[in-house]
Design a protein around this motif. Structure first.
Motif, mmCIF file in Angstrom:
data_model
loop_
_atom_site.group_PDB
_atom_site.id
_atom_site.type_symbol
_atom_site.label_atom_id
_atom_site.label_comp_id
_atom_site.label_asym_id
_atom_site.label_seq_id
_atom_site.Cartn_x
_atom_site.Cartn_y
_atom_site.Cartn_z
ATOM 1 N N GLU A 32 7.315 -14.825 -14.867
ATOM 2 C CA GLU A 32 6.203 -13.950 -15.284
ATOM 3 C C GLU A 32 6.343 -12.579 -14.637
ATOM 4 O O GLU A 32 6.478 -12.489 -13.413
ATOM 5 C CB GLU A 32 4.895 -14.590 -14.807
ATOM 6 N N PRO A 33 6.372 -11.524 -15.411
ATOM 7 C CA PRO A 33 6.566 -10.217 -14.788
ATOM 8 C C PRO A 33 5.372 -9.850 -13.902
ATOM 9 O O PRO A 33 4.252 -9.745 -14.379
ATOM 10 C CB PRO A 33 6.692 -9.266 -15.975
ATOM 11 N N LYS A 34 5.634 -9.728 -12.606
ATOM 12 C CA LYS A 34 4.565 -9.369 -11.666
ATOM 13 C C LYS A 34 4.524 -7.852 -11.563
ATOM 14 O O LYS A 34 5.571 -7.211 -11.528
ATOM 15 C CB LYS A 34 4.888 -9.962 -10.284
ATOM 16 N N ALA A 35 3.309 -7.293 -11.523
ATOM 17 C CA ALA A 35 3.210 -5.849 -11.365
ATOM 18 C C ALA A 35 3.843 -5.469 -10.035
ATOM 19 O O ALA A 35 3.661 -6.143 -9.042
ATOM 20 C CB ALA A 35 1.750 -5.443 -11.395
ATOM 21 N N GLU A 36 4.635 -4.399 -10.063
ATOM 22 C CA GLU A 36 5.286 -3.945 -8.841
ATOM 23 C C GLU A 36 4.250 -3.431 -7.857
ATOM 24 O O GLU A 36 3.209 -2.928 -8.255
ATOM 25 C CB GLU A 36 6.219 -2.798 -9.194
ATOM 26 N N ALA A 37 4.584 -3.522 -6.584
ATOM 27 C CA ALA A 37 3.668 -3.005 -5.559
ATOM 28 C C ALA A 37 3.504 -1.497 -5.729
ATOM 29 O O ALA A 37 4.419 -0.804 -6.169
ATOM 30 C CB ALA A 37 4.209 -3.319 -4.180
ATOM 31 N N LEU A 38 2.311 -1.036 -5.429
ATOM 32 C CA LEU A 38 2.025 0.396 -5.444
ATOM 33 C C LEU A 38 2.376 0.907 -4.047
ATOM 34 O O LEU A 38 1.745 0.514 -3.065
ATOM 35 C CB LEU A 38 0.534 0.601 -5.755
ATOM 36 N N THR A 39 3.411 1.734 -3.952
ATOM 37 C CA THR A 39 3.851 2.173 -2.631
ATOM 38 C C THR A 39 3.174 3.484 -2.247
ATOM 39 O O THR A 39 3.037 4.381 -3.066
ATOM 40 C CB THR A 39 5.382 2.322 -2.568
ATOM 41 N N MET A 40 2.761 3.546 -1.014
ATOM 42 C CA MET A 40 1.995 4.701 -0.532
ATOM 43 C C MET A 40 2.515 5.154 0.816
ATOM 44 O O MET A 40 2.774 4.354 1.706
ATOM 45 C CB MET A 40 0.523 4.292 -0.418
ATOM 46 N N ALA A 41 2.652 6.459 0.963
ATOM 47 C CA ALA A 41 3.010 7.032 2.256
ATOM 48 C C ALA A 41 1.774 7.681 2.857
ATOM 49 O O ALA A 41 0.955 8.258 2.142
ATOM 50 C CB ALA A 41 4.099 8.079 2.078
ATOM 51 N N THR A 42 1.636 7.547 4.165
ATOM 52 C CA THR A 42 0.539 8.220 4.849
ATOM 53 C C THR A 42 0.989 8.578 6.255
ATOM 54 O O THR A 42 2.095 8.218 6.675
ATOM 55 C CB THR A 42 -0.735 7.346 4.883
ATOM 56 N N ASN A 43 0.147 9.301 6.968
ATOM 57 C CA ASN A 43 0.407 9.659 8.351
ATOM 58 C C ASN A 43 -0.834 9.252 9.135
ATOM 59 O O ASN A 43 -1.857 9.932 9.100
ATOM 60 C CB ASN A 43 0.676 11.182 8.455
ATOM 61 N N ALA A 44 -0.742 8.098 9.790
ATOM 62 C CA ALA A 44 -1.934 7.495 10.407
ATOM 63 C C ALA A 44 -2.314 8.160 11.733
ATOM 64 O O ALA A 44 -2.430 7.512 12.772
ATOM 65 C CB ALA A 44 -1.710 5.997 10.593
ATOM 66 N N GLU A 45 -2.479 9.466 11.649
ATOM 67 C CA GLU A 45 -2.812 10.280 12.838
ATOM 68 C C GLU A 45 -3.974 11.191 12.481
ATOM 69 O O GLU A 45 -4.084 12.295 13.008
ATOM 70 C CB GLU A 45 -1.599 11.157 13.219
ATOM 71 N N PHE A 46 -4.781 10.775 11.537
ATOM 72 C CA PHE A 46 -5.753 11.688 10.944
ATOM 73 C C PHE A 46 -7.109 10.998 10.806
ATOM 74 O O PHE A 46 -7.602 10.762 9.708
ATOM 75 C CB PHE A 46 -5.202 12.117 9.566
ATOM 76 N N PRO A 47 -7.714 10.637 11.958
ATOM 77 C CA PRO A 47 -8.985 9.913 11.894
ATOM 78 C C PRO A 47 -10.113 10.786 11.356
ATOM 79 O O PRO A 47 -10.121 11.981 11.614
ATOM 80 C CB PRO A 47 -9.247 9.567 13.362
#
Ligand code: GLN
Length: 257
Positions: A32-47
């Motif tokens: 069954e074709p599984k939807a590909e993961a949605l890839t995300m970049a972030t910079n976790a230094e921004f509270p």
């Protein structure tokens, strides 16, 4: 006897059919074709938009991205990298998107797609509580720290201030508290979050230097995913989910945005 054998055969056939059926069902679900993961970049230094809580990346942007991924029926896969690398990563298509309190500027729009805006921000000034800098015009002739590759840095360069750029906002604040610079210029909500950690040693001036809008960055020309994300964003706006996320992180938010 013959009858019994026949029945046994039928029963065996039945069993094997079931087994077969089961087998097939398994193969089916595997194929069954599984939807590909949605890839995300972030910079976790921004509270409070994105930051680390132990090993975990948390924050308003993370929850927004998760809600979008859910609507799109895709798994969210987050990579934590430098801010400029997150921008380039989205622009080149290495990641599907970058969500990092990114201001949608005209300059950036030349190299990448942007979703609709989801938050209004500004550049703010952090100074020592006993500083003689009280308003923006007092910044003249002062040395100011900021975060590399950001709109805050761009504002300071455009206005020809003497600057010191750092990889993270936290380092820019340390430059202030250790007396290396006279002020920090950074996004308003982040200024508040970083200043709050200084136990009253620093304050955020009540003056907005710019008006900016945050949006999700994507590869230039990736109009299909941009449209899907816009659809999800308007769903989250309409349902009140977006407002709920900002409230959770004590981020002032006007529904009309
Ligand atoms: N909003 C600023 C920019 O886009 C800062 C973003 C950030 O440092 N994560 O440049």
């Amino acid at each position: 006897m013959k009858k019994v054998l026949a029945l046994l055969l039928i029963a065996l056939c039945g069993l094997s059919l079931v087994a077969c059926g089961g087998g097939e069902a398994e193969t089916d679900s595997a194929a069954e074709p599984k939807a590909e993961a949605l890839t995300m970049a972030t910079n976790a230094e921004f509270p409070p938009f994105e930051y680390l809580e132990g090993e975990e990346i948390v924050g308003a942007d993370i929850e927004i991205a998760q809600a979008i991924a859910e609507i799109l029926g895709r798994e969210l896969e987050i990579t934590n990298i430098d801010f400029d690398a997150a921008l380039t990563g989205a622009a080149t298509g290495k990641y599907d998107m970058a969500v990092a309190g990114i201001t949608a500027t005209d300059e950036r729009k030349q190299n990448m797609n942007f979703s609709d805006d989801y938050y209004t921000a500004s550049q703010a000034i952090i100074v020592m509580a006993d500083s003689d800098i009280k308003v923006a015009t007092d910044l003249e002739g002062k040395t100011i720290s900021c975060q590399e590759g950001t709109t805050g840095e761009q504002y300071l360069l455009d206005n020809e201030y003497e600057i010191q750029s750092f990889k993270t906002g936290a380092e820019a604040v340390t430059a202030l508290t250790s007396g290396k610079v006279d002020a920090v210029v950074i996004d308003n909500a982040v200024a508040k979050a970083l200043s709050d950690k200084q136990n009253g040693a620093t304050v955020v001036l009540d003056e907005a230097l710019t008006k900016e809008a945050y949006a999700i960055a994507l590869q230039k020309g990736d109009d299909e995913l941009t449209a899907e994300i816009n659809g999800a964003l308007s769903e989250l706006k309409a349902s009140g989910k977006l407002a709920e996320i900002f409230a959770k992180y004590e981020l002032p938010y006007d529904d009309a945005e």
